[in-house]
Design an enzyme around this catalytic site. Structure first.
Site, short mmCIF file in Angstrom:
data_model
loop_
_atom_site.label_atom_id
_atom_site.label_comp_id
_atom_site.label_asym_id
_atom_site.label_seq_id
_atom_site.Cartn_x
_atom_site.Cartn_y
_atom_site.Cartn_z
N LYS A 1 -15.53 -0.06 -31.15
CA LYS A 1 -16.10 -0.77 -31.52
C LYS A 1 -15.94 -1.49 -29.80
O LYS A 1 -14.41 -2.01 -29.78
CB LYS A 1 -15.71 -2.11 -32.12
CG LYS A 1 -16.38 -2.89 -33.05
CD LYS A 1 -15.54 -3.83 -33.81
CE LYS A 1 -15.68 -5.28 -34.01
NZ LYS A 1 -17.82 -5.75 -34.16
N1 PPE Z 1 -23.11 -4.06 -36.17
C1 PPE Z 1 -22.21 -4.01 -34.90
C2 PPE Z 1 -23.02 -4.53 -33.42
C3 PPE Z 1 -21.21 -4.88 -35.08
O1 PPE Z 1 -20.73 -5.78 -34.03
C4 PPE Z 1 -20.72 -5.38 -36.51
C5 PPE Z 1 -20.00 -6.36 -36.67
C6 PPE Z 1 -21.41 -4.63 -37.68
C7 PPE Z 1 -22.28 -4.04 -37.41
C8 PPE Z 1 -21.07 -5.07 -38.74
O2 PPE Z 1 -19.39 -4.49 -39.29
P1 PPE Z 1 -18.48 -5.15 -40.11
O3 PPE Z 1 -17.44 -6.26 -39.62
O4 PPE Z 1 -17.41 -3.41 -40.05
O5 PPE Z 1 -19.37 -5.17 -41.05
N2 PPE Z 1 -19.65 -7.57 -35.33
C9 PPE Z 1 -18.58 -8.18 -35.84
C10 PPE Z 1 -18.33 -9.08 -34.21
C11 PPE Z 1 -19.21 -10.06 -34.06
C12 PPE Z 1 -18.72 -11.03 -32.74
O6 PPE Z 1 -19.58 -11.85 -32.39
O7 PPE Z 1 -18.35 -11.04 -32.36
C13 PPE Z 1 -17.93 -9.28 -37.13
O8 PPE Z 1 -19.05 -9.20 -37.36
O9 PPE Z 1 -16.94 -9.95 -37.17
#
Ligand code: PPE
Length: 460
Positions: free
Chosen positions: A175
């Site tokens: 991330k």
């Molecule tokens: N894909 C991406 C690209 C992504 O950024 C997230 C989280 C996910 C999948 C889902 O991951 P998880 O949160 O572990 O279920 N995105 C984070 C950032 C959002 C933002 O706008 O900043 C979040 O949901 O916190």
């Protein structure tokens, strides 16, 4: 000359973050007001995207706020740092503590939590290695990620012209701040075209993910989830898979093309910020009935019950922010035997206490969110420990001492009859010679502590 039609939506304040109320921020080891948590404009991360971050949520529960899957998020944060070759100057436990401390300092019931680790300013030039690694944890209240309408009616998606970053171009499992330039471009275009979110395909045309969410779809009653390819290994995705299986659904991990999605019965997205958000339309094609699907809504309900501690089965995913709150759900292990810890408590001990949570059930209290080092500090019994905890780094010797004390408590606590474990400790009689002459010292032994949880059993 190129012009831009965009208007600034937030006036630059001291830190340029006037639109976010983050209250107190944990900034390189200290809790400071938001306006004091500032960095130089020569910060490496600002120029080259050399940062890693997490998105976590804390939810209100009957036992006060609880952080959802804290340990998994911190693990992914450290994995991201490893991928980006960033030596983090804090341990995972210290970051866990920082997160809990920040939520507590702001008094949030529930909130979004953003830990960020970045390369600071030292040199500018692509090589980040001379730049110090810095860290912060900010929290704020963040409602429905794509708006309430997206939840009630389903989100409208459009396939992006931007391709999800190939694995040999960018580390999609990290991330990392820089990765999000891809998401930002896709989201801007989708929103400008009147959609709620973009659907990103990989370089081969397979569905990757949303700009901040993983994708699920229902076909012939089977729940399909996009396989881990160039997408993020979502923690919400994993939670929803477990909930769906326990609901009796068959779950399949697949690669899928966009046209496979068009004819799905239902589609929904998962993410920490987005939670479970139904999708009603992709590329002008209604999905199923063109509304939020019943399976998506049911999963959303179950997910919300899990994160708010309403479903005792998923308590293991929660780390309670405040200490000493009685559990509304008696843990199965406690029924027959005294002294057993609930799954959530065990999770807590793993996640925040490391190996030093052994005295957690002493005196009938549950230590929910503080390490022994912090409890010693809170009790006021050990000022040096307080200083160390404030600095965010109990030293090695202190850790060893605390671990030995926890071991003694655990060990002796088990042998004592239960009622003795709850009794306040009697002061040990002082040997006369130590009082008579200040230079003739009694043999060194650990001091008695004032806090009942912390007070060791060796004196009873
Ligand atoms: N894909 C991406 C690209 C992504 O950024 C997230 C989280 C996910 C999948 C889902 O991951 P998880 O949160 O572990 O279920 N995105 C984070 C950032 C959002 C933002 O706008 O900043 C979040 O949901 O916190």
């Amino acid at each position: 000359m190129a012009t831009t039609t965009e208007k600034p939506i937030v006036k630059a304040s001291a830190g340029g973050d006037a639109g976010i109320n983050a209250g107190m921020i944990w900034f390189n080891g200290k809790i400071v007001p938001q306006e004091q948590a500032q960095v130089s404009v020569l910060t490496h991360a600002l120029h080259y995207g050399t940062s890693v971050f997490e998105g976590i949520r804390a939810y209100p529960t009957k036992r006060g706020p609880a952080v959802f899957r804290l340990q998994e998020h911190t693990q992914r944060l450290f994995d991201s740092a490893l991928i980006m070759r960033m030596p983090v100057p804090y341990s995972q436990d210290e970051i866990n503590q920082a997160i809990l401390e920040t939520v507590r300092a702001n008094g949030w019931g529930g909130c979004y939590i953003r830990p960020l680790i970045w390369r600071g300013g030292q040199t500018l030039g692509v090589n980040p290695m001379p730049c110090p690694v810095q860290a912060m944890v900010a929290t704020w209240e963040w409602g429905a990620y794509l708006g309430e309408d997206a939840i009630n009616k389903g989100a409208r998606l459009v396939t992006s012209a931007w391709v999800r970053l190939p694995a040999n171009a960018m580390p999609g499992k990290a991330k990392a701040g820089g990765n999000y330039v891809n998401s930002v471009l896709a989201r801007m275009d989708a929103v400008s075209a009147g959609f709620d979110e973009a659907l990103l395909l990989d370089a081969n045309g397979f569905v990757a993910e949303g700009t901040g969410e993983n994708i699920f779809f229902l076909k012939n009653g089977v729940l399909h989830v996009i396989e881990h390819s160039v997408n993020l290994e979502g923690i919400t995705r994993d939670s929803v898979i477990q909930i769906a299986k326990e609901m009796g659904l068959t779950v399949k991990e697949v690669m899928a093309t966009r046209d496979q999605l068009y004819s799905a019965e239902e589609i929904f997205m998962t993410g920490t910020a987005a939670e479970v958000t139904p999708v009603s339309e992709i590329d002008y094609r209604p999905i199923g009935s063109g509304e939020a699907g019943p399976v998506a809504l049911e999963l959303r309900q179950r997910y919300l019950k899990a994160v708010t501690g309403e479903d005792p089965h998923y308590e293991r995913w929660l780390t309670y922010v405040n200490r000493c709150q009685p559990s509304p759900h008696p843990s199965p292990r406690r029924r027959g035997s005294r002294g057993g810890a609930s799954a959530a408590q065990a999770n807590l001990d793993r996640s925040v206490g490391g190996g030093v949570g052994g005295g957690r059930r002493a005196a009938g209290w549950r230590v929910c969110a503080l390490s022994v080092a912090q409890l010693r500090a809170v009790s006021g019994a050990d000022r040096a420990a307080l200083q160390r905890v404030r600095r965010g780094r109990p030293d090695r010797e202190q850790e060893r001492h605390l671990q030995a004390a926890a071991h003694r408590r655990r060990h002796l606590g088990r042998q004592l009859p239960h009622r003795h474990r709850r009794l306040p400790l009697r002061p040990r009689p002082q040997p006369h010679h130590s009082r008579r002459h200040p230079l003739r010292r009694a043999p060194a032994r650990p001091r008695r502590l004032a806090h009942p949880v912390l007070a060791p059993h060796w004196s009873s």
